[in-house]
Write a protein that holds these residues in place. Sequence first.
Motif, mmCIF file in Angstrom:
data_model
loop_
_atom_site.group_PDB
_atom_site.id
_atom_site.type_symbol
_atom_site.label_atom_id
_atom_site.label_comp_id
_atom_site.label_asym_id
_atom_site.label_seq_id
_atom_site.Cartn_x
_atom_site.Cartn_y
_atom_site.Cartn_z
ATOM 1 N N ASN A 101 -1.737 13.345 20.614
ATOM 2 C CA ASN A 101 -2.945 13.008 19.850
ATOM 3 C C ASN A 101 -3.305 14.017 18.776
ATOM 4 O O ASN A 101 -4.245 13.794 18.025
ATOM 5 C CB ASN A 101 -4.155 12.926 20.795
ATOM 6 N N PHE A 126 -3.938 16.209 15.592
ATOM 7 C CA PHE A 126 -3.912 15.783 14.204
ATOM 8 C C PHE A 126 -3.901 16.941 13.192
ATOM 9 O O PHE A 126 -3.075 16.963 12.290
ATOM 10 C CB PHE A 126 -5.108 14.864 13.939
ATOM 11 N N ILE A 127 -4.823 17.926 13.355
ATOM 12 C CA ILE A 127 -5.022 18.918 12.285
ATOM 13 C C ILE A 127 -3.789 19.785 12.067
ATOM 14 O O ILE A 127 -3.316 19.946 10.941
ATOM 15 C CB ILE A 127 -6.185 19.877 12.600
ATOM 16 N N PRO A 156 0.099 10.553 14.243
ATOM 17 C CA PRO A 156 -1.268 10.684 13.735
ATOM 18 C C PRO A 156 -1.312 10.926 12.231
ATOM 19 O O PRO A 156 -2.107 10.301 11.520
ATOM 20 C CB PRO A 156 -1.815 11.892 14.495
#
Lengths: 684, 292
Positions: free
Chosen positions: B224, B226-227, B242
């Motif tokens: 999961n 993302f950054i 993502p």
Amino acid sequence: MRNPVPHPPSSEPGNPAALLTDSSGLDGAPGSGEPSGGAGALRRWRVLVGLFLSLGVALFIAQGLLAKALDSVSTERADRQSFVSLRALEDLVQRAGGSGDAVRAVVDSWKTQLPAGSAVRVVAFSGIRLEASTFPEDVGERAAPRRLSREEKPLYDRGQRLRAAVETNREEGSARKLEVEAEALPDGGRLLSAPVEVEGSVVGMVELATAPLAAPLKPSLPTLLLCWLLPLALCAVASFVVRRQGVLVAVSVVALVVGLGAYGSYSLGTLGAEVRGTQTLVAEQVRAMSERAQAVMAERQLATEPALRPGDWDADAYRRPLGLVSPEGQVNESVVSARMEELRSGVSRAITGLGVAALVVLLFIGLGGVHRTVATVVENRTAYLYIAPAMVGMLVLVFFPFFYGIALSFTDSTLYNAGQPFMNLWVGLRNYVEILGDFNIVKRAQDGSLVFNYLNFYYTLFFTVVWTITNVVLGVTLGLVLALILNVDKLALRPVYRVLLILPWAMPNYITALIWKGMFHQQFGVVNHIIRMFGGQGLSWYDTPFTSFLTVLATNGWLSFPFMMVVSLGALQSIPMELYEAARVDGASRWQQFTAITLPALKPALVPAVILSVVWTFNQFNVIFLVTEGEPSHSTEILITQAYKYAFQLYRHGYAAAYSTIIFGILLLYSMVQNRVSRATEAA
Amino acid sequence: MFSRRDGIPHWPLHVLLVLFTLFALYPILWVISIAFSGRQSLAITTLPESPTALERVRAIIPWPETWSASNFTSVMTEQPFGHWLFNSAVIALGTTVVGVFLACTAAYAFSRFKFVGQRTGMMAFLVSQMFPGTLMLIPLYIILVQWLGLGSSRLGLMIVYATTSIPFSVWMLKGYFDTIPKDLEEAALMEGASVGKIFWTIILPLAKPAVAVTALFSFMTAWNEFILAATFMDQEAMYTAPVGLRFFVGGYSQQWGYFAAGSIIVSIPVVFLFLFLQKYLVSGLTAGSVKG
């Protein structure tokens, strides 16, 4: 609530351990594990080894620094000498008009005094011509004057770059671009290029290729060995005389200081002599060049007005005179002295830094730190072996970046100067002062009206706090109410509701955030469709701070209630029925049952959940970053997204690091306060 | 309020619950209907110039005009989404294996041995959870991309995820190891088993449930995230799922159909894992924070 990952009742002293370590009474009391026989000799050796290593390493580094400094002095000397020749030639070419026969004649008479291996050329921009050249490749068919060929485009480009640089600097009234280019040649020499100006405009350039540089002076090895081994020998002798450990350590400290100090004064002396020698050599070069130039001017009947200014030939790459040599070609003593002073303070700073580090190493080894560390490691080797892989990873990718980030916050590092050494970018507390000292929350726009300065730290902090509180309150309320409803006995379809209501939590939250962003789309978003269905007008949600805030609030509220619901439901189901029955027998009202039984039972589960969700919401990057993106004009930015934008959109790495350090400080403060409060409530 | 034996009627509660469930499910239903609408538009139907009330109602009901799986097929064939999924899977699996191994050994040492630096180590793990991601991001970027040259590589992201998940995993596993009785190990020790053998043949099999939860947790975090992925992966071929999904609807592209289809593909494994896991997660999370 079932707890499949139970935790033991906190870590009572001596809890799980001591099983596999042999507990033969030798626990880690510092130094107690040393053998007592022959301890004096051991200690003596420790001090000597400490001195040997610390002084050796410090001197080795100092030697490296000195070699580097000597190298740069020698390069500087060669550059400045060739600079003087280049500038003298430039002056003459200028007087000869920049192109034509006069220039060729000047170069012709100039080449007699060029040292072997060097060469000059003159390029005129009008007609893109090679006017004159003494380069070995420009003979026979390729001899000047001629038009530049296609493969000589880099030459032409260099000239145009210099012209542009001169014009830029003149327009801006400051030295911003280099007016002389220098590059290394494959044979070890240097190629310097300078523009030629005639009547205020750049008409061409002159280039000078120098012979390979003379090898720089090497720091002497005997001095190094002398500074290293003599203090060591003194200390060794002292170790047979002195019986007390403390005195011996003091002697070794003195020996270290003496050794390093001696080497410091040696390097300062060598460097100083080199720097002074450089000035004399450059001054000589200036005098020789000016005589030669006078002769050429007389010989070729060049203009003598304005008079030659040989002192200006010793200049930096912006063609600004250095002032180290006077116009008459004498060394300017006061400027040189100032330079020496600067050098002295630099050397003493480096030596002091090395000395402090070496002292720490010496004391660590000499006082038995290493010995004890090794003993500890050996004693616990199994445990350390098991931890090592995780610890190495953590050190490299968690703790080192953390401290690096904090160090970065004291620099003005950006994407563009990232290659420079750390100390050159050091700005101390400037970033912090800039962030925390900026109270311009309101500023005046051009038309005189007052506008909020949404980029201000305190505004962002305020918004972050509002964001955290509203979200946690919303999440807890919704979660609690739903849990209370779902807890009603014999409610039909209870498991179905439960699973469906947990779904928002299960979706990856970056997907959720993007979905909600779509739902608030002004034209196609479902939210606006619903508003229109009831006869309203669709809003453009991201245009005002308040509506923009509502969109993220809705998104995060939707994301966070299931967690609170699950936590509360777990706690509610663990309340024994008998409590309520007993309360009812005693005639307690429904409200009284709620406040006396339900709420206290919820507290142990809810308090940690709230604490956790405060931290989560405070750092909820995805929702803000993906939904509002800070719109409008950074008003819905929280601290963490703001720091990200400083780092990866404005590339102000140092500033962003300071911003992040402040966030870390806030969180640390929060966790300390929360720890104290929760301990106080536990005790009560 | 309501306690479990209250004789209040159930129908108002059902009304409330149904409304709330609709609110909770609406965004998900909406994504599903866009994914199956076969179009790239955000809207489920096209509204005429002056829509009637009925048409307006139609526009908010998550039921596509026509059902079509074309978004799913083209996101997997025409778009590099399959490749992005593969990247994500490799990274998440690698993270799980490396992360769980590191966490297991460290947690075992923290639980079973008494040694200098034990308390400090556990505290350091806890404090490290407080570092804001952005503070780590710049140095990590410099280390990984500029020093190690691991920008846009699966290995780099794998290493970062595995190490950053260690503290949480260690806290969870240590708690579980503490509950395993020591008699077993003492007996094995008497029989002459080495510490390594005890760890592999006694402790790990006994701790299977906790190890499984930790593994699933590591997997979900990496799947999961993302950054970090968005910052480190700057070549389109190396995007993770993502970052790729964001690519469909970020900037100037508005391929909502692809986004919705991709979201469903990405979410299905996570949602199932999650529903299977959630009670463990809650207890793990809150128990950890009480101790801190």
